[in-house]
Scaffold this motif. Structure first.
Motif, PDB file in Angstrom:
ATOM      1  N   GLY A   1      45.855  47.994  39.740  1.00 50.52           N
ATOM      2  CA  GLY A   1      44.649  48.196  38.940  1.00 50.52           C
ATOM      3  C   GLY A   1      44.738  47.425  37.639  1.00 50.52           C
ATOM      4  N   LEU A   2      43.885  46.412  37.480  1.00 49.18           N
ATOM      5  CA  LEU A   2      43.946  45.582  36.278  1.00 49.18           C
ATOM      6  C   LEU A   2      42.642  45.576  35.524  1.00 49.18           C
ATOM      7  CD1 LEU A   2      46.365  43.461  38.063  1.00 49.18           C
ATOM      8  CD2 LEU A   2      46.663  43.845  35.614  1.00 49.18           C
ATOM      9  N   GLY A   3      42.058  46.746  35.440  1.00 49.79           N
ATOM     10  CA  GLY A   3      40.913  46.923  34.540  1.00 49.79           C
ATOM     11  C   GLY A   3      41.436  46.958  33.124  1.00 49.79           C
ATOM     12  N   ARG A   4      40.615  47.501  32.230  1.00 51.30           N
ATOM     13  CA  ARG A   4      41.014  47.539  30.832  1.00 51.30           C
ATOM     14  C   ARG A   4      42.330  48.298  30.649  1.00 51.30           C
ATOM     15  NH1 ARG A   4      36.215  46.968  27.098  1.00 51.30           N
ATOM     16  NH2 ARG A   4      35.089  47.821  28.871  1.00 51.30           N
ATOM     17  N   LEU A   5      42.432  49.414  31.366  1.00 50.20           N
ATOM     18  CA  LEU A   5      43.639  50.234  31.240  1.00 50.20           C
ATOM     19  C   LEU A   5      44.868  49.498  31.760  1.00 50.20           C
ATOM     20  CD1 LEU A   5      45.095  52.874  30.629  1.00 50.20           C
ATOM     21  CD2 LEU A   5      44.394  53.702  32.892  1.00 50.20           C
ATOM     22  N   GLY A   6      44.759  48.925  32.941  1.00 51.21           N
ATOM     23  CA  GLY A   6      45.878  48.203  33.526  1.00 51.21           C
ATOM     24  C   GLY A   6      46.363  47.079  32.621  1.00 51.21           C
ATOM     25  N   ARG A   7      45.425  46.378  32.013  1.00 53.09           N
ATOM     26  CA  ARG A   7      45.799  45.288  31.114  1.00 53.09           C
ATOM     27  C   ARG A   7      46.500  45.813  29.870  1.00 53.09           C
ATOM     28  NH1 ARG A   7      42.298  40.529  32.379  1.00 53.09           N
ATOM     29  NH2 ARG A   7      41.519  41.064  34.436  1.00 53.09           N
ATOM     30  N   ALA A   8      46.027  46.953  29.374  1.00 47.05           N
ATOM     31  CA  ALA A   8      46.684  47.554  28.208  1.00 47.05           C
ATOM     32  C   ALA A   8      48.124  47.923  28.555  1.00 47.05           C
ATOM     33  CB  ALA A   8      45.916  48.789  27.734  1.00 47.05           C
ATOM     34  N   ILE A   9      48.321  48.464  29.739  1.00 48.06           N
ATOM     35  CA  ILE A   9      49.675  48.826  30.169  1.00 48.06           C
ATOM     36  C   ILE A   9      50.546  47.585  30.289  1.00 48.06           C
ATOM     37  CG2 ILE A   9      51.026  49.765  32.094  1.00 48.06           C
ATOM     38  CD1 ILE A   9      48.504  51.551  32.689  1.00 48.06           C
ATOM     39  N   LEU A  10      49.973  46.550  30.900  1.00 46.64           N
ATOM     40  CA  LEU A  10      50.724  45.316  31.123  1.00 46.64           C
ATOM     41  C   LEU A  10      51.169  44.692  29.806  1.00 46.64           C
ATOM     42  CD1 LEU A  10      51.730  43.591  33.439  1.00 46.64           C
ATOM     43  CD2 LEU A  10      49.570  42.357  33.395  1.00 46.64           C
ATOM     44  N   SER A  11      50.342  44.835  28.789  1.00 45.59           N
ATOM     45  CA  SER A  11      50.664  44.196  27.509  1.00 45.59           C
ATOM     46  C   SER A  11      51.508  45.098  26.614  1.00 45.59           C
ATOM     47  CB  SER A  11      49.377  43.823  26.778  1.00 45.59           C
ATOM     48  OG  SER A  11      48.740  44.989  26.275  1.00 45.59           O
ATOM     49  N   TYR A  12      51.803  46.293  27.084  1.00 43.36           N
ATOM     50  CA  TYR A  12      52.577  47.226  26.261  1.00 43.36           C
ATOM     51  C   TYR A  12      54.019  46.756  26.159  1.00 43.36           C
ATOM     52  CZ  TYR A  12      54.749  51.609  24.734  1.00 43.36           C
ATOM     53  OH  TYR A  12      55.467  52.559  24.048  1.00 43.36           O
ATOM     54  N   PRO A  13      54.500  46.508  24.954  1.00 43.29           N
ATOM     55  CA  PRO A  13      55.834  45.919  24.796  1.00 43.29           C
ATOM     56  C   PRO A  13      56.965  46.926  24.892  1.00 43.29           C
ATOM     57  CG  PRO A  13      54.794  46.231  22.654  1.00 43.29           C
ATOM     58  CD  PRO A  13      53.810  46.719  23.667  1.00 43.29           C
TER      59      PRO A  13
END
Lengths: 201, 201
Positions: free
Chosen positions: A79-91
DNA sequence: GCTTGTGAAGACCTTCACAGCA
DNA sequence: TGCTGTGAAGGTCTTCACAAGC
């Protein structure tokens, strides 16, 4: 399980170049009684020294091993909606040994895109990729109605732990660990206490 | 507190136009024993009918009132990075009575922007806005190092409940409810069980 | 017959309080 | 003296099992 929280504050203390910490101090930071902390730690070994406290470095190393952070964990994100992208970018994931090494979506506008070094794959490729990359953890960040099927698929591919962001309780077979992140449940828990436990004025 | 979870699945059942549910069925959906559910509910009243089960509509209404969802909650969001924006765009809050009515950031490139109908304000305006809009809940989505000061400020303005997304345990005075959303802690809890409770092969 | 509500029993978790060691 | 590790006590949460009611 409170060990991860202990690791959290020990990381902070370690970053401040401190050497030793007492159960008293840890308790204050975590809002937990010192006895609780000593009991928790004593279950796994004798980490402390009487009269001194706990060596931050040693304790941290010990706990990290117990929790399984002395190794690397490959994670799949679905899932790469807004949430998925936020997770992916979480350092915060990588320093703890968690690396998102594959990303999946079912939306054809998203598939094929490159998001943060990863090329988004179709969910059809899930099985192959999970096996090839030895992925043991999945993150479900898809719309509610797809969360259960995605979970089933992850489980079939051999994923043993799933972090769920969809607001429904997921079903999974014995042996598969599921944990849900649900802000609405947290908010509702707080309103319950606000409404029922407010001090009378 | 499990009531919010009960509300979750009851919402689903209600949407499926079902009328009645038993503790057995609820238990299966939530992976909880039926006795547990009956005990939980009996603490708040007698919602069920012997031989039939619970009226979904009645139970839902009862629980929503107990948890304080029969009213509207104004929420302030602090931090409009990727995470804050994901939270703001999450459609699940409003149906449960939570509305983000103000957004704050300290980054001058973000302040003044309009994000999802809200004009991002400076944290300096927090006090005035929180009071004016009767905001009782805050969401902290700022970088770790700012989380505690933002929390202190929210508390000073009269916010009584804080949902924290920063990966540190926040300190707050008695009477202020804090709940943290921390995916890394969840992941670590799962790896602990993976490492320590895996069936020997 | 089916399912709730609930006392009693049991399991689990937390705190106390202190001996023992640095 | 200061702090840990730990039995024992105390408390809370969960499950059992069954009477009562639909």
């Amino acid at each position: 399980m409170r060990l991860p929280q202990y690791i959290r504050v020990l990381n902070t203390l370690y970053g401040e170049s401190l050497e030793v910490v007492s159960s008293q101090q840890l308790g204050e930071m975590l809002q937990v009684t010192p006895a609780q902390i000593r009991k928790d730690l004593s279950y796994f070994g004798r980490f402390g020294k009487q009269g001194r406290g706990y060596s931050i470095k040693n304790l941290l190393a010990g706990l990290r091993q117990i929790v399984g952070l002395d190794r690397h964990w490959n994670v799949a994100l679905v899932g790469l909606g807004r949430l998925g992208r936020a997770i992916l970018s979480y350092p915060g994931l990588v320093p703890e040994g968690f690396e998102i090494v594959a990303a999946f979506d079912s939306n054809h506008e998203i598939i094929g895109q490159t998001v943060g070094n990863l090329k988004v794959q179709t969910v059809g490729e899930l099985d192959e990729t999970v096996t090839a990359l030895d992925i043991t953890i999945g993150i479900v960040a898809v719309p509610t109605q797809h969360a259960q099927v995605v979970t089933d698929q992850l489980v079939r591919c051999g994923v043993r732990a799933i972090l769920n962001y969809a607001p429904i309780p997921l079903q999974a077979p014995e042996g598969v660990k599921i944990r849900s992140v649900d802000p609405v449940l947290s908010l509702q828990t707080m309103t319950y206490y606000l409404v029922n436990c407010s001090s009378p004025s």
